[in-house]
Motif scaffolding. Structure first.
Motif, PDB file in Angstrom:
ATOM      1  N   ASP A 141      15.767  60.778  66.006  1.00 60.45           N
ATOM      2  CA  ASP A 141      16.394  61.503  64.915  1.00 60.45           C
ATOM      3  C   ASP A 141      15.815  62.916  64.849  1.00 60.45           C
ATOM      4  O   ASP A 141      15.133  63.366  65.768  1.00 60.45           O
ATOM      5  CB  ASP A 141      16.203  60.765  63.588  1.00 60.45           C
ATOM      6  N   ARG A 194      23.042  58.721  73.015  1.00 65.56           N
ATOM      7  CA  ARG A 194      22.911  58.526  71.571  1.00 65.56           C
ATOM      8  C   ARG A 194      23.497  59.662  70.750  1.00 65.56           C
ATOM      9  O   ARG A 194      23.733  59.525  69.557  1.00 65.56           O
ATOM     10  CB  ARG A 194      21.428  58.348  71.207  1.00 65.56           C
ATOM     11  N   ARG A 235      28.083  60.640  66.780  1.00 70.80           N
ATOM     12  CA  ARG A 235      26.888  59.880  66.394  1.00 70.80           C
ATOM     13  C   ARG A 235      27.109  59.214  65.039  1.00 70.80           C
ATOM     14  O   ARG A 235      27.652  59.836  64.116  1.00 70.80           O
ATOM     15  CB  ARG A 235      25.696  60.855  66.335  1.00 70.80           C
ATOM     16  N   ASP A 236      26.693  57.954  64.934  1.00 70.55           N
ATOM     17  CA  ASP A 236      26.765  57.229  63.664  1.00 70.55           C
ATOM     18  C   ASP A 236      28.169  57.240  63.068  1.00 70.55           C
ATOM     19  O   ASP A 236      28.349  57.372  61.842  1.00 70.55           O
ATOM     20  CB  ASP A 236      25.763  57.804  62.656  1.00 70.55           C
ATOM     21  N   LYS A 293      30.454  59.506  63.308  1.00 70.01           N
ATOM     22  CA  LYS A 293      30.929  60.835  62.916  1.00 70.01           C
ATOM     23  C   LYS A 293      31.019  61.779  64.114  1.00 70.01           C
ATOM     24  O   LYS A 293      30.375  61.561  65.143  1.00 70.01           O
ATOM     25  CB  LYS A 293      29.994  61.453  61.863  1.00 70.01           C
ATOM     26  N   ARG A 325      30.374  57.651  71.073  1.00 71.18           N
ATOM     27  CA  ARG A 325      28.966  58.002  70.907  1.00 71.18           C
ATOM     28  C   ARG A 325      28.550  58.840  72.105  1.00 71.18           C
ATOM     29  O   ARG A 325      28.789  58.472  73.245  1.00 71.18           O
ATOM     30  CB  ARG A 325      28.105  56.739  70.850  1.00 71.18           C
TER      31      ARG A 325
END
Length: 214
Positions: A10, A79, A139-140, A142, A166
């Protein structure tokens, strides 16, 4: 047997080393030269980020495309570069990666246990030496985007919408005021990408040339 990272990938995983302002002034110090060799090195630097994701076990496909006008697009299914606020820099981690020399998860020993080999100066150098660069992150759930001109962000990272994909996509246009030529050679890139595919088993690398036949 691969070892799981001790913590997530992150914004806090991204570290920064100063120095990008020097790249446009002395490009040969960073990419060797401003001729054909240095031009193609830009592609290798972007692909290298994706190779890191593959070696860490998060990416198995990288697509490279030479677009009309000799822009290059690199997309992977890793990722996705973190887009959260970077505590030290006060901007998105994506912007740190794209605008700070040496920034990247590979500098955080807890984020990556492996490395792609002989790393150069990173995607931020590519950004500095490009007229235009667009980074898109999936990612996630979005879709995010940020664009840059000559290494400087045109606006803060913005959310485009939802996405099931992703990964990270980078499209860059080398700066013709810096390079002696901005015309990429398909065979040169194909040879290098073929070598990388041999070195990274299980990784699918593709190269597409969308330029009109000459």
């Amino acid at each position: 047997m691969s070892e799981e990272p001790k913590k997530g990938y992150d914004a806090s995983s991204i570290q920064s080393l100063e120095g990008m302002e020097h790249v446009r002034l002395r490009p040969s110090m960073y990419i060797g030269d401003v001729g054909v060799r240095g031009l193609h090195h830009l592609v290798y630097e972007v692909v290298d980020n994706s190779i890191d994701e593959a070696m860490a076990g998060y990416c198995d496909t990288i697509h490279v495309t030479i677009e009309e006008g000799n822009a290059v697009k690199v997309i992977d299914n890793g990722r996705g570069i973190p887009i959260g606020m970077h505590e030290k820099e006060g901007v998105s981690a994506l912007e740190v990666v794209m605008t700070k020399i040496g920034a990247g998860g590979k500098f955080d020993k807890d984020s990556y246990k492996v490395s792609g080999g002989l790393h150069g100066v990173g995607v931020s150098c590519v950004n500095a030496l490009s007229k235009d660069l667009k980074a898109e992150v999936f990612r996630d759930g979005k879709h995010y985007m940020q664009e840059y001109q000559k290494g400087k962000a045109s606006y803060p990272v913005k959310e485009i919408g939802d996405s099931d994909y992703r990964g990270t996509q980078v499209i860059f246009q080398p700066d013709d005021s810096i390079f002696e030529t901005v015309e990429f050679n398909y065979d040169t890139l194909a040879t290098r990408l073929r070598e990388l595919s041999f070195l990274n088993k299980g990784l699918r690398l593709t190269l597409t040339d969308e330029r009109s036949a000459r």
